[in-house]
Design a protein around this motif. Structure first.
Motif, mmCIF file in Angstrom:
data_model
loop_
_atom_site.group_PDB
_atom_site.id
_atom_site.type_symbol
_atom_site.label_atom_id
_atom_site.label_comp_id
_atom_site.label_asym_id
_atom_site.label_seq_id
_atom_site.Cartn_x
_atom_site.Cartn_y
_atom_site.Cartn_z
ATOM 1 N N MET A 64 0.845 -1.184 0.000
ATOM 2 C CA MET A 64 0.000 0.000 0.000
ATOM 3 C C MET A 64 0.883 1.238 0.000
ATOM 4 O O MET A 64 1.917 1.279 0.676
ATOM 5 C CB MET A 64 -0.902 0.015 1.245
ATOM 6 N N VAL A 65 0.479 2.219 -0.772
ATOM 7 C CA VAL A 65 1.212 3.484 -0.801
ATOM 8 C C VAL A 65 0.231 4.612 -0.512
ATOM 9 O O VAL A 65 -0.957 4.496 -0.791
ATOM 10 C CB VAL A 65 1.885 3.726 -2.176
ATOM 11 N N GLU A 66 0.740 5.700 0.018
ATOM 12 C CA GLU A 66 -0.114 6.833 0.329
ATOM 13 C C GLU A 66 -0.318 7.647 -0.934
ATOM 14 O O GLU A 66 0.637 8.037 -1.620
ATOM 15 C CB GLU A 66 0.527 7.690 1.419
ATOM 16 N N CYS A 67 -1.580 7.903 -1.240
ATOM 17 C CA CYS A 67 -1.896 8.722 -2.410
ATOM 18 C C CYS A 67 -1.445 10.148 -2.143
ATOM 19 O O CYS A 67 -1.788 10.725 -1.111
ATOM 20 C CB CYS A 67 -3.394 8.673 -2.680
ATOM 21 N N PRO A 68 -0.660 10.751 -3.046
ATOM 22 C CA PRO A 68 -0.182 12.120 -2.817
ATOM 23 C C PRO A 68 -1.296 13.157 -2.908
ATOM 24 O O PRO A 68 -1.123 14.294 -2.470
ATOM 25 C CB PRO A 68 0.845 12.330 -3.934
ATOM 26 N N HIS A 69 -2.442 12.786 -3.468
ATOM 27 C CA HIS A 69 -3.509 13.763 -3.669
ATOM 28 C C HIS A 69 -4.535 13.752 -2.546
ATOM 29 O O HIS A 69 -4.945 14.798 -2.059
ATOM 30 C CB HIS A 69 -4.195 13.505 -5.013
ATOM 31 N N CYS A 70 -4.964 12.546 -2.132
ATOM 32 C CA CYS A 70 -6.003 12.485 -1.109
ATOM 33 C C CYS A 70 -5.482 11.932 0.204
ATOM 34 O O CYS A 70 -6.180 11.999 1.207
ATOM 35 C CB CYS A 70 -7.192 11.659 -1.600
ATOM 36 N N GLY A 71 -4.263 11.398 0.227
ATOM 37 C CA GLY A 71 -3.690 10.915 1.479
ATOM 38 C C GLY A 71 -4.166 9.545 1.893
ATOM 39 O O GLY A 71 -3.755 9.041 2.932
ATOM 40 N N ALA A 72 -5.013 8.925 1.085
ATOM 41 C CA ALA A 72 -5.502 7.589 1.438
ATOM 42 C C ALA A 72 -4.458 6.553 1.046
ATOM 43 O O ALA A 72 -3.704 6.753 0.087
ATOM 44 C CB ALA A 72 -6.815 7.310 0.714
ATOM 45 N N PHE A 73 -4.435 5.464 1.807
ATOM 46 C CA PHE A 73 -3.508 4.385 1.467
ATOM 47 C C PHE A 73 -4.182 3.460 0.459
ATOM 48 O O PHE A 73 -5.245 2.906 0.716
ATOM 49 C CB PHE A 73 -3.079 3.638 2.725
ATOM 50 N N VAL A 74 -3.558 3.345 -0.698
ATOM 51 C CA VAL A 74 -4.164 2.647 -1.834
ATOM 52 C C VAL A 74 -3.189 1.585 -2.330
ATOM 53 O O VAL A 74 -1.997 1.663 -2.060
ATOM 54 C CB VAL A 74 -4.502 3.645 -2.962
ATOM 55 N N PRO A 75 -3.674 0.581 -3.089
ATOM 56 C CA PRO A 75 -2.770 -0.433 -3.633
ATOM 57 C C PRO A 75 -1.704 0.184 -4.534
ATOM 58 O O PRO A 75 -1.983 1.120 -5.294
ATOM 59 C CB PRO A 75 -3.690 -1.348 -4.434
ATOM 60 N N ALA A 76 -0.493 -0.351 -4.458
ATOM 61 C CA ALA A 76 0.636 0.239 -5.169
ATOM 62 C C ALA A 76 0.591 -0.042 -6.670
ATOM 63 O O ALA A 76 1.403 0.507 -7.415
ATOM 64 C CB ALA A 76 1.945 -0.297 -4.589
ATOM 65 N N ASP A 77 -0.342 -0.878 -7.124
ATOM 66 C CA ASP A 77 -0.367 -1.209 -8.553
ATOM 67 C C ASP A 77 -1.022 -0.121 -9.389
ATOM 68 O O ASP A 77 -1.160 -0.269 -10.607
ATOM 69 C CB ASP A 77 -1.046 -2.558 -8.782
ATOM 70 N N GLY A 78 -1.440 0.971 -8.782
ATOM 71 C CA GLY A 78 -1.967 2.104 -9.532
ATOM 72 C C GLY A 78 -3.426 1.980 -9.903
ATOM 73 O O GLY A 78 -3.892 2.640 -10.822
ATOM 74 N N SER A 79 -4.171 1.111 -9.196
ATOM 75 C CA SER A 79 -5.576 0.940 -9.545
ATOM 76 C C SER A 79 -6.454 2.018 -8.913
ATOM 77 O O SER A 79 -7.626 2.106 -9.211
ATOM 78 C CB SER A 79 -6.063 -0.441 -9.094
ATOM 79 N N HIS A 80 -5.863 2.830 -8.052
ATOM 80 C CA HIS A 80 -6.637 3.865 -7.354
ATOM 81 C C HIS A 80 -6.923 5.030 -8.286
ATOM 82 O O HIS A 80 -6.020 5.603 -8.888
ATOM 83 C CB HIS A 80 -5.835 4.343 -6.141
ATOM 84 N N ARG A 81 -8.214 5.355 -8.419
ATOM 85 C CA ARG A 81 -8.594 6.555 -9.180
ATOM 86 C C ARG A 81 -8.954 7.619 -8.163
ATOM 87 O O ARG A 81 -9.921 7.493 -7.441
ATOM 88 C CB ARG A 81 -9.791 6.254 -10.085
ATOM 89 N N CYS A 82 -8.160 8.675 -8.134
ATOM 90 C CA CYS A 82 -8.301 9.640 -7.078
ATOM 91 C C CYS A 82 -9.452 10.605 -7.346
ATOM 92 O O CYS A 82 -9.526 11.206 -8.417
ATOM 93 C CB CYS A 82 -6.999 10.417 -6.905
ATOM 94 N N ASP A 83 -10.336 10.740 -6.376
ATOM 95 C CA ASP A 83 -11.449 11.680 -6.498
ATOM 96 C C ASP A 83 -10.947 13.120 -6.473
ATOM 97 O O ASP A 83 -11.441 13.975 -7.201
ATOM 98 C CB ASP A 83 -12.457 11.469 -5.373
ATOM 99 N N LYS A 84 -9.977 13.385 -5.595
ATOM 100 C CA LYS A 84 -9.448 14.745 -5.464
ATOM 101 C C LYS A 84 -8.799 15.197 -6.782
ATOM 102 O O LYS A 84 -8.895 16.346 -7.183
ATOM 103 C CB LYS A 84 -8.417 14.790 -4.352
#
Ligand SMILES: [Zn+2]
Length: 88
Positions: A64-84
């Motif tokens: 898990m990595v911390e999203c630089p935009h929303c600060g949420a911890f998300v999977p490191a494979d880049g599947s997180h689509r940031c709302d912010k």
């Protein structure tokens, strides 16, 4: 008052033995389940090839990595689509 009859002692011994064997059996079932789950995870990993999860030794564990935009911890494979990120 202290009526230690042979029946009571036998019953107590049987009850303890029953609980003991129940726990042993439960432990064996649990170990079997864990083994099967591990083998399934290994098979899935083999068929999936070398993804980001392949280097993890434990099945189902993801970095898990911390999203630089929303600060949420998300999977490191880049599947997180940031709302912010979408809003700005
Ligand atoms: Zn985000």
């Amino acid at each position: 008052m202290f009526g230690f009859s042979i029946q009571k002692l036998l019953f107590t011994g049987l009850a303890i033995a029953a609980v003991w064997y129940a726990f042993k059996w439960l432990g064996r079932v649990q170990a079997e389940k864990t083994k099967v789950a591990r083998e399934q995870a290994r098979k899935m990993k083999d068929s999936a090839g070398s993804g980001p999860a392949a280097r993890n030794s434990e099945p189902g564990v993801e970095d898990m990595v911390e999203c630089p935009h929303c600060g949420a911890f998300v999977p490191a494979d880049g599947s997180h689509r940031c709302d912010k990120l979408d809003q700005s």
